[in-house]
Design a protein around this motif. Sequence first.
Motif, PDB file in Angstrom:
ATOM      1  N   GLY A   1      -7.892  -1.769   0.580  1.00 20.62           N
ATOM      2  CA  GLY A   1      -6.779  -0.888   0.949  1.00 20.62           C
ATOM      3  C   GLY A   1      -6.282  -0.107  -0.256  1.00 20.62           C
ATOM      4  O   GLY A   1      -6.065   1.106  -0.184  1.00 20.62           O
ATOM      5  N   SER A   2      -6.115  -0.793  -1.383  1.00 22.50           N
ATOM      6  CA  SER A   2      -5.691  -0.114  -2.613  1.00 22.50           C
ATOM      7  C   SER A   2      -6.727   0.916  -3.041  1.00 22.50           C
ATOM      8  O   SER A   2      -6.373   2.024  -3.467  1.00 22.50           O
TER       9      SER A   2
ATOM     10  N   VAL B   1      -6.300   3.964  -0.880  1.00 18.13           N
ATOM     11  CA  VAL B   1      -5.099   4.714  -1.244  1.00 18.13           C
ATOM     12  C   VAL B   1      -5.347   5.511  -2.523  1.00 18.13           C
ATOM     13  O   VAL B   1      -4.996   6.691  -2.616  1.00 18.13           O
TER      14      VAL B   1
ATOM     15  N   CYS C   1      -6.520  -6.219   0.855  1.00 15.11           N
ATOM     16  CA  CYS C   1      -5.645  -5.587  -0.146  1.00 15.11           C
ATOM     17  C   CYS C   1      -6.461  -4.765  -1.136  1.00 15.11           C
ATOM     18  O   CYS C   1      -6.093  -3.630  -1.454  1.00 15.11           O
TER      19      CYS C   1
ATOM     20  N   GLN D   1       0.841  -1.199   0.000  1.00 16.93           N
ATOM     21  CA  GLN D   1       0.000   0.000   0.000  1.00 16.93           C
ATOM     22  C   GLN D   1       0.876   1.249   0.000  1.00 16.93           C
ATOM     23  O   GLN D   1       0.577   2.227  -0.687  1.00 16.93           O
TER      24      GLN D   1
END
Length: 144
Positions: free
Chosen positions: A71-72, A75, A68, A35
């Motif tokens: 989270g991506s 971001v 993931c 990340q």
Amino acid sequence: MNIIAFDLGATLGWACNAPVEVGHNIFTGPRAHRQGQLLDWLPSILTIGLDLVVYETPFARGRDATRCGWGSAGVIEAAASLAGLPVLDVAVATIKKFATGSGNAPKEAMIYAATMLGYEGANEHEADAWCLLKYAEQNAEKVS
């Protein structure tokens, strides 16, 4: 409208129409480090005169893959917000139906559909991002 599209996953596929480019990044290490690598990379690509950032909506695939993906997504949303860009997520089934006519098309069908839409590679992540980019181009007034 200048758009960048992201296919989220362990391999991050992306496609942009300003200028026309496709690519993929493989971030390594523990999830938090991947990340961080994404966060380090995004500002350089979000400063190219974009109007919209779009990504495929993550879905539950198991604990680590789900964390993931979301989270991506977080971001990307944060980096786009700091760059003053609107962000949109599009469901995977919507992208697949747009590209192939079927909301549950396999990877091979998406790669083929991407080539029919002008993509010249063979990477499944880039192909998904390309299809998402083409969807966003054709539906920008509906989705932005």
